[in-house]
Motif scaffolding. Structure first.
Motif, PDB file in Angstrom:
ATOM      1  N   ILE A  63       0.867  -1.182   0.000  1.00  0.00           N
ATOM      2  CA  ILE A  63       0.000   0.000   0.000  1.00  0.00           C
ATOM      3  C   ILE A  63       0.902   1.230   0.000  1.00  0.00           C
ATOM      4  N   ILE A  64       0.824   2.024  -1.059  1.00  0.00           N
ATOM      5  CA  ILE A  64       1.729   3.164  -1.223  1.00  0.00           C
ATOM      6  C   ILE A  64       0.909   4.434  -1.401  1.00  0.00           C
ATOM      7  N   TYR A  65       1.252   5.460  -0.651  1.00  0.00           N
ATOM      8  CA  TYR A  65       0.393   6.640  -0.557  1.00  0.00           C
ATOM      9  C   TYR A  65       1.206   7.862  -0.119  1.00  0.00           C
ATOM     10  N   PRO A  66       0.685   9.067  -0.377  1.00  0.00           N
ATOM     11  CA  PRO A  66       1.325  10.284   0.127  1.00  0.00           C
ATOM     12  C   PRO A  66       0.800  10.631   1.515  1.00  0.00           C
ATOM     13  N   ILE A  67       1.546  11.418   2.242  1.00  0.00           N
ATOM     14  CA  ILE A  67       1.099  11.918   3.541  1.00  0.00           C
ATOM     15  C   ILE A  67       0.400  13.260   3.343  1.00  0.00           C
ATOM     16  N   TYR A  68      -0.826  13.352   3.828  1.00  0.00           N
ATOM     17  CA  TYR A  68      -1.576  14.603   3.811  1.00  0.00           C
ATOM     18  C   TYR A  68      -1.850  15.000   5.258  1.00  0.00           C
ATOM     19  N   ALA A  69      -1.307  16.131   5.681  1.00  0.00           N
ATOM     20  CA  ALA A  69      -1.516  16.631   7.043  1.00  0.00           C
ATOM     21  C   ALA A  69      -1.191  15.545   8.071  1.00  0.00           C
ATOM     22  N   TYR A  70      -0.037  14.914   7.908  1.00  0.00           N
ATOM     23  CA  TYR A  70       0.482  13.912   8.852  1.00  0.00           C
ATOM     24  C   TYR A  70      -0.357  12.643   8.918  1.00  0.00           C
ATOM     25  N   SER A  71      -1.155  12.381   7.886  1.00  0.00           N
ATOM     26  CA  SER A  71      -1.995  11.190   7.875  1.00  0.00           C
ATOM     27  C   SER A  71      -2.160  10.687   6.451  1.00  0.00           C
ATOM     28  N   LEU A  72      -3.052   9.720   6.279  1.00  0.00           N
ATOM     29  CA  LEU A  72      -3.328   9.168   4.964  1.00  0.00           C
ATOM     30  C   LEU A  72      -4.437   9.952   4.276  1.00  0.00           C
ATOM     31  N   PRO A  73      -4.434   9.996   2.946  1.00  0.00           N
ATOM     32  CA  PRO A  73      -5.583  10.571   2.237  1.00  0.00           C
ATOM     33  C   PRO A  73      -6.838   9.790   2.604  1.00  0.00           C
TER      34      PRO A  73
END
Length: 268
Positions: free
Chosen positions: A51-61
């Motif tokens: 599972i690969i994802y960016p960090i948005y506001a110190y959390s997951l989208p």
């Protein structure tokens, strides 16, 4: 199988590189969610889940959170599960969130990593200089190679994350602020430089952009990936006054990928 969410290509690039090294396929989370695909997958014996994802506001989208909570893996027999977060400087407590949600499914997150990538959230900052961008991308290549080695060896309980001392607090506090103030689409608009190419509609991860008389209109819940802003060839899309005169960024190594009707890559 490797699931990914990407706006400007950072996480898409990481997913592609890991898939290539492990002879695997990548599956777009946003395509699955937007096209209301069944989130049921049958695993092969020994098949790896990523599972690969960016960090948005110190959390997951939010879309990634929704996916993890609703996905079902048939034939799960302690398959190796890993995650990779791309971030500007701090992965927050995203790993803790994933661990908890997987535990609720009686699954285990075996390893987790974060990779610092070029900045792209220009609502609260600006893009990096070309030199900083180059250095971050070079470091990212090396980190990906290391991660690939650990995945191939099925290393257990390896969690290498960019994380500050206040990450857990920031994940709760900043993510709440983010949800309240920055998911509003009313501040998006296009300037007279818009040429009605429709690129913004195509790249929107939330599927909330439509063209009206050739101009983009936003309606719905935004993921704040800012793909529409960064992919606009004329820099015609803005978010209030926050993005005016700011730079734009698209990962130079991630190309648009053709996918089948399940969102699976056809060319990785």
């Amino acid at each position: 199988m490797i699931f990914y969410f990407t706006g400007t290509g950072n996480s898409g690039y990481v997913a592609s590189e890991i898939a290539k090294a492990n002879n695997d396929t990548i599956i777009s989370i946003s395509k699955l969610i937007n096209e209301k695909k069944e989130l049921d997958f049958t695993l092969k014996d020994g098949e790896v889940i990523g599972i690969i994802y960016p960090i948005y506001a110190y959390s997951l989208p939010n879309m990634v959170k929704e996916f993890i909570k609703n996905v079902k893996f048939k034939n799960y027999k302690n398959n190796y599960v890993f995650s990779v977060a791309t971030c500007g400087d701090d992965a927050g407590n995203a790993i803790g969130i994933i661990k908890k949600d997987l535990n609720n499914k009686e699954m285990t997150l075996n390893s987790g990593f974060s990779i610092i990538m070029p900045n792209n959230y220009i609502i609260l900052g600006d893009v990096d200089s070309k030199e900083v961008e180059r250095r971050k991308l070079e470091n990212a290549k090396n980190k990906i190679k290391k991660i690939n080695t650990l995945i191939k060896e099925r290393k257990q309980n390896v969690f290498e994350l960019e994380k500050g001392l206040t990450s857990r607090f920031l994940t709760g506090a900043m993510n709440t602020i983010f949800e309240i103030f920055f998911n509003n689409v009313s501040k998006f608009y296009s300037t007279d430089d818009c040429v009605s190419c429709g690129k913004c509609e195509k790249v929107c991860t939330s599927n909330i952009i439509t063209l009206a008389k050739g101009k983009p209109q936003w309606s719905g819940e935004c993921s704040q990936c800012l793909a529409c802003i960064h992919h606009c060839p004329k820099k015609a899309i803005q978010y209030g006054k926050s993005t005016i005169k700011k730079g734009r960024y698209i990962n130079p190594y991630f190309k648009e990928i053709s996918t089948d009707r399940y969102g699976r890559s056809l060319n990785v």
